[in-house]
Design a protein around this motif. Sequence first.
Motif, mmCIF file in Angstrom:
data_model
loop_
_atom_site.group_PDB
_atom_site.id
_atom_site.type_symbol
_atom_site.label_atom_id
_atom_site.label_comp_id
_atom_site.label_asym_id
_atom_site.label_seq_id
_atom_site.Cartn_x
_atom_site.Cartn_y
_atom_site.Cartn_z
ATOM 1 N N SER A 142 0.810 -1.220 0.000
ATOM 2 C CA SER A 142 0.000 0.000 0.000
ATOM 3 C C SER A 142 0.839 1.265 0.000
ATOM 4 C CB SER A 142 -0.927 0.007 1.224
ATOM 5 O OG SER A 142 -0.170 -0.100 2.419
ATOM 6 N N GLY A 143 2.158 1.132 0.227
ATOM 7 C CA GLY A 143 3.066 2.257 0.418
ATOM 8 C C GLY A 143 2.818 3.507 -0.396
ATOM 9 N N TYR A 144 3.319 3.532 -1.640
ATOM 10 C CA TYR A 144 3.243 4.777 -2.407
ATOM 11 C C TYR A 144 1.809 5.124 -2.780
ATOM 12 C CZ TYR A 144 2.595 2.637 -7.069
ATOM 13 O OH TYR A 144 2.100 1.982 -8.162
ATOM 14 N N ARG A 145 0.957 4.127 -2.932
ATOM 15 C CA ARG A 145 -0.443 4.417 -3.269
ATOM 16 C C ARG A 145 -1.147 5.136 -2.120
ATOM 17 N NH1 ARG A 145 0.721 -0.605 -5.389
ATOM 18 N NH2 ARG A 145 0.484 -0.772 -7.656
ATOM 19 N N ASP A 146 -0.917 4.674 -0.897
ATOM 20 C CA ASP A 146 -1.529 5.341 0.251
ATOM 21 C C ASP A 146 -1.024 6.772 0.387
ATOM 22 O OD1 ASP A 146 -3.070 3.194 0.867
ATOM 23 O OD2 ASP A 146 -1.906 2.544 2.610
ATOM 24 N N GLN A 147 0.264 6.974 0.130
ATOM 25 C CA GLN A 147 0.816 8.329 0.214
ATOM 26 C C GLN A 147 0.144 9.256 -0.792
ATOM 27 O OE1 GLN A 147 5.422 7.458 1.722
ATOM 28 N NE2 GLN A 147 5.031 8.627 -0.124
ATOM 29 N N LEU A 148 -0.057 8.750 -2.001
ATOM 30 C CA LEU A 148 -0.698 9.576 -3.023
ATOM 31 C C LEU A 148 -2.156 9.843 -2.669
ATOM 32 C CD1 LEU A 148 0.811 7.969 -6.249
ATOM 33 C CD2 LEU A 148 1.244 10.278 -5.408
ATOM 34 N N ARG A 149 -2.865 8.817 -2.228
ATOM 35 C CA ARG A 149 -4.282 9.001 -1.880
ATOM 36 C C ARG A 149 -4.458 10.039 -0.772
ATOM 37 N NH1 ARG A 149 -4.410 3.171 -2.173
ATOM 38 N NH2 ARG A 149 -5.498 2.478 -4.062
ATOM 39 N N SER A 150 -3.487 10.106 0.119
ATOM 40 C CA SER A 150 -3.596 11.037 1.244
ATOM 41 C C SER A 150 -3.070 12.427 0.905
ATOM 42 C CB SER A 150 -2.841 10.484 2.454
ATOM 43 O OG SER A 150 -1.452 10.386 2.182
ATOM 44 N N GLY A 151 -2.681 12.637 -0.374
ATOM 45 C CA GLY A 151 -2.243 13.961 -0.794
ATOM 46 C C GLY A 151 -0.751 14.186 -0.719
ATOM 47 N N GLY A 155 6.580 13.869 -4.809
ATOM 48 C CA GLY A 155 7.843 14.424 -4.336
ATOM 49 C C GLY A 155 8.849 13.337 -4.010
ATOM 50 N N GLU A 156 9.846 13.698 -3.219
ATOM 51 C CA GLU A 156 10.922 12.765 -2.884
ATOM 52 C C GLU A 156 10.408 11.572 -2.084
ATOM 53 O OE1 GLU A 156 14.503 11.026 -2.988
ATOM 54 O OE2 GLU A 156 13.883 12.823 -4.083
ATOM 55 N N ARG A 157 9.444 11.796 -1.185
ATOM 56 C CA ARG A 157 8.897 10.680 -0.415
ATOM 57 C C ARG A 157 8.234 9.661 -1.336
ATOM 58 N NH1 ARG A 157 4.712 11.897 2.569
ATOM 59 N NH2 ARG A 157 4.908 10.090 3.939
ATOM 60 N N HIS A 158 7.616 10.144 -2.392
ATOM 61 C CA HIS A 158 6.991 9.235 -3.351
ATOM 62 C C HIS A 158 8.047 8.375 -4.047
ATOM 63 C CE1 HIS A 158 4.530 7.661 -6.591
ATOM 64 N NE2 HIS A 158 5.398 8.157 -7.463
ATOM 65 N N VAL A 159 9.142 8.987 -4.465
ATOM 66 C CA VAL A 159 10.195 8.237 -5.155
ATOM 67 C C VAL A 159 10.778 7.168 -4.239
ATOM 68 C CG1 VAL A 159 12.460 8.400 -6.259
ATOM 69 C CG2 VAL A 159 10.725 10.152 -6.700
ATOM 70 N N ILE A 160 10.980 7.505 -2.975
ATOM 71 C CA ILE A 160 11.511 6.524 -2.012
ATOM 72 C C ILE A 160 10.549 5.354 -1.858
ATOM 73 C CG2 ILE A 160 12.080 6.156 0.420
ATOM 74 C CD1 ILE A 160 13.101 9.074 0.461
ATOM 75 N N ALA A 161 9.260 5.654 -1.699
ATOM 76 C CA ALA A 161 8.260 4.593 -1.546
ATOM 77 C C ALA A 161 8.151 3.756 -2.816
ATOM 78 C CB ALA A 161 6.904 5.207 -1.195
ATOM 79 N N LEU A 162 8.273 4.399 -3.965
ATOM 80 C CA LEU A 162 8.186 3.681 -5.237
ATOM 81 C C LEU A 162 9.374 2.735 -5.402
ATOM 82 C CD1 LEU A 162 6.363 3.569 -7.751
ATOM 83 C CD2 LEU A 162 7.876 5.263 -8.805
ATOM 84 N N ARG A 163 10.548 3.173 -4.995
ATOM 85 C CA ARG A 163 11.726 2.301 -5.088
ATOM 86 C C ARG A 163 11.595 1.106 -4.149
ATOM 87 N NH1 ARG A 163 15.798 7.287 -5.817
ATOM 88 N NH2 ARG A 163 15.997 7.174 -8.092
ATOM 89 N N GLN A 164 11.020 1.322 -2.991
ATOM 90 C CA GLN A 164 10.799 0.199 -2.077
ATOM 91 C C GLN A 164 9.835 -0.811 -2.693
ATOM 92 O OE1 GLN A 164 9.450 2.336 1.381
ATOM 93 N NE2 GLN A 164 11.514 2.582 2.222
ATOM 94 N N ALA A 165 8.770 -0.318 -3.318
ATOM 95 C CA ALA A 165 7.822 -1.211 -3.984
ATOM 96 C C ALA A 165 8.487 -1.928 -5.148
ATOM 97 C CB ALA A 165 6.614 -0.414 -4.474
ATOM 98 N N GLY A 166 9.359 -1.215 -5.866
ATOM 99 C CA GLY A 166 10.055 -1.817 -6.995
ATOM 100 C C GLY A 166 10.973 -2.951 -6.585
ATOM 101 N N ARG A 256 -6.804 10.387 -6.959
ATOM 102 C CA ARG A 256 -7.916 9.548 -7.423
ATOM 103 C C ARG A 256 -7.412 8.227 -7.984
ATOM 104 N NH1 ARG A 256 -12.496 11.254 -11.982
ATOM 105 N NH2 ARG A 256 -13.756 9.354 -11.794
ATOM 106 N N TRP A 257 -6.372 8.314 -8.809
ATOM 107 C CA TRP A 257 -5.780 7.117 -9.416
ATOM 108 C C TRP A 257 -4.297 7.084 -9.065
ATOM 109 C CZ3 TRP A 257 -8.440 10.038 -13.618
ATOM 110 C CH2 TRP A 257 -9.774 9.628 -13.765
ATOM 111 N N PRO A 258 -3.945 6.536 -7.909
ATOM 112 C CA PRO A 258 -2.526 6.477 -7.532
ATOM 113 C C PRO A 258 -1.731 5.689 -8.570
ATOM 114 C CG PRO A 258 -3.941 5.944 -5.665
ATOM 115 C CD PRO A 258 -4.821 5.956 -6.876
ATOM 116 N N ARG A 259 -0.670 6.286 -9.071
ATOM 117 C CA ARG A 259 0.120 5.687 -10.137
ATOM 118 C C ARG A 259 1.567 6.135 -9.988
ATOM 119 N NH1 ARG A 259 -3.231 9.816 -11.544
ATOM 120 N NH2 ARG A 259 -2.388 11.519 -12.829
ATOM 121 N N PRO A 260 2.511 5.389 -10.542
ATOM 122 C CA PRO A 260 3.922 5.726 -10.324
ATOM 123 C C PRO A 260 4.313 7.120 -10.784
ATOM 124 C CG PRO A 260 3.724 3.484 -11.122
ATOM 125 C CD PRO A 260 2.354 4.086 -11.218
ATOM 126 N N LYS A 261 3.735 7.577 -11.910
ATOM 127 C CA LYS A 261 4.083 8.890 -12.464
ATOM 128 C C LYS A 261 2.803 9.606 -12.882
ATOM 129 C CE LYS A 261 6.490 6.812 -15.564
ATOM 130 N NZ LYS A 261 7.330 6.499 -16.743
#
Length: 282
Positions: A142-151, A155-166, A256-261
């Motif tokens: 749920s990492g980066y998707r939850d971050q995006l859904r919550s606004g 940013g940098e936190r998104h990239v870190i969460a995305l790399r962890q998911a990757g 609305r649609w959490p996505r990598p980019k």
Amino acid sequence: MTPRIEVAERAGVGLDGAIRPSEDVVVVLPNAVVLLDGATSLDPSLPSGGWYASRLAGELAGRLAGYPDTDLADLLAGAIKSVARDNGLVPGRSPSSTVALLRWTDTVVEGLVLADSPIVAFTREGPSLLADTRIERLPRGSGYRDQLRSGGGYGERHVIALRQAGQTTARRRNVEGGFWVAEADPDAAHQAERTTWPRDTVTTVLMATDGVTCGIDPYGVFADWQALRDLATTSGPESVLDQVRAAELDDPAGTRWPRPKPHDDQALVVIDYSVDYTGEDR
């Protein structure tokens, strides 16, 4: 009879949000189409997915032209092996790409799909979807998707969460129970989804990367493949890309649609078998 082929492509953005060259690759041959979607690299020490996709596409194009009767999976395996050998790529530590191959003769249309770039043939019975859904069935963190859904935004936190998911996804790449993609292991080619259609039953074929298919799911811009095809054939494939991009512009922060980019690369190919290159109806 030679089908009419239309291609629409549009670059998305990188992880930094800046526009860069598309990592999708399309090659049109006299009796085949190659569509690849290079995976965005989350490891700056590796070549990009676009770099890999362009080299794999070149190998595939040469083999499709030079060996027109060779099994598609064997062609793909040979291409993967050649790119890996020539560039020192190692399984599990290399860039990767989806693969969609379409090849036709006077009597048959063949399709091969590896990872999430589907092919849809429209026949007298309706749409026939060739898709590899194994990556969609993987457990999702749920990492980066939850971050995006919550606004949280891109940013940098998104990239870190995305790399962890990757990193989690990479452990499931090209292994049993995971998903399969073109990378440095030729055996992945024989895990592809495949089918054939009688040529005289096919009117249109669509090939698309996930920067286009998201317009159906999750965005809901198009109700189904028939709706997407109707727009592509009446207004042109660029209009499909326009509508998907417009939906993303209405959701700039991915809430609305959490996505990598914010915007993925887009590639859509429309192969029309009902009209040949002279414009004569079949």
